[in-house]
Design a protein around this motif. Sequence first.
Motif, PDB file in Angstrom:
ATOM      1  N   THR A  71      32.231  54.796  79.078  1.00  0.00           N
ATOM      2  CA  THR A  71      33.045  54.296  77.973  1.00  0.00           C
ATOM      3  C   THR A  71      34.377  55.038  77.929  1.00  0.00           C
ATOM      4  O   THR A  71      34.505  56.163  78.422  1.00  0.00           O
ATOM      5  N   ALA A  72      35.354  54.406  77.300  1.00  0.00           N
ATOM      6  CA  ALA A  72      36.667  55.020  77.145  1.00  0.00           C
ATOM      7  C   ALA A  72      36.584  56.107  76.076  1.00  0.00           C
ATOM      8  O   ALA A  72      35.832  55.992  75.115  1.00  0.00           O
ATOM      9  N   PRO A  73      37.348  57.185  76.233  1.00  0.00           N
ATOM     10  CA  PRO A  73      37.297  58.255  75.233  1.00  0.00           C
ATOM     11  C   PRO A  73      37.885  57.780  73.903  1.00  0.00           C
ATOM     12  O   PRO A  73      38.880  57.063  73.866  1.00  0.00           O
ATOM     13  N   ALA A  74      37.244  58.166  72.827  1.00  0.00           N
ATOM     14  CA  ALA A  74      37.710  57.801  71.488  1.00  0.00           C
ATOM     15  C   ALA A  74      38.687  58.862  70.982  1.00  0.00           C
ATOM     16  O   ALA A  74      38.548  60.044  71.290  1.00  0.00           O
ATOM     17  N   PRO A  75      39.682  58.465  70.200  1.00  0.00           N
ATOM     18  CA  PRO A  75      40.610  59.457  69.643  1.00  0.00           C
ATOM     19  C   PRO A  75      39.925  60.309  68.578  1.00  0.00           C
ATOM     20  O   PRO A  75      38.946  59.890  67.963  1.00  0.00           O
ATOM     21  N   PRO A  77      39.484  62.131  64.906  1.00  0.00           N
ATOM     22  CA  PRO A  77      39.701  61.520  63.582  1.00  0.00           C
ATOM     23  C   PRO A  77      41.103  61.714  63.011  1.00  0.00           C
ATOM     24  O   PRO A  77      41.621  60.836  62.333  1.00  0.00           O
ATOM     25  N   ASP A  79      44.009  62.110  64.739  1.00  0.00           N
ATOM     26  CA  ASP A  79      45.094  61.689  65.630  1.00  0.00           C
ATOM     27  C   ASP A  79      45.616  60.305  65.257  1.00  0.00           C
ATOM     28  O   ASP A  79      44.844  59.427  64.887  1.00  0.00           O
ATOM     29  N   PRO A  81      46.897  56.548  66.102  1.00  0.00           N
ATOM     30  CA  PRO A  81      46.432  55.668  67.173  1.00  0.00           C
ATOM     31  C   PRO A  81      47.444  55.476  68.285  1.00  0.00           C
ATOM     32  O   PRO A  81      47.075  55.180  69.409  1.00  0.00           O
ATOM     33  N   LEU A  93      45.723  57.838  75.744  1.00  0.00           N
ATOM     34  CA  LEU A  93      44.287  57.686  76.004  1.00  0.00           C
ATOM     35  C   LEU A  93      43.678  58.996  76.368  1.00  0.00           C
ATOM     36  O   LEU A  93      43.981  59.726  77.157  1.00  0.00           O
TER      37      LEU A  93
END
Length: 93
Positions: A71-75, A77, A79, A81, A93
């Motif tokens: 899965t793609a890394p999530a930002p 909380p 940061d 968007p 990203l």
Amino acid sequence: MEQGVGVIVTVGVLLLLVSAVIVMIAFGFSKVPIEKKYESSGGGLGGAFDAVWSPTAHEAGMERDRQTQRTAPAPAPGDPPDTIDDGRIRLDL
């Protein structure tokens, strides 16, 4: 004598047909992209043969499966968007 010539001609025609089919199959598979050749995940009996006689293809298939399922890394909380630089949106990203 005529019977021997008939057998030789028949065997020759059969060999010619078999070799033509083999060449057509090889030509057809050579045009298939590598992604389609090793599309399966390597499971079952084919995966066992791949692991024994073509270990690099087997390892490449396993790595491709791992990267596909990642899965793609999530930002974080806090940061934002995205970032706007001179009217252009830059996604971090």
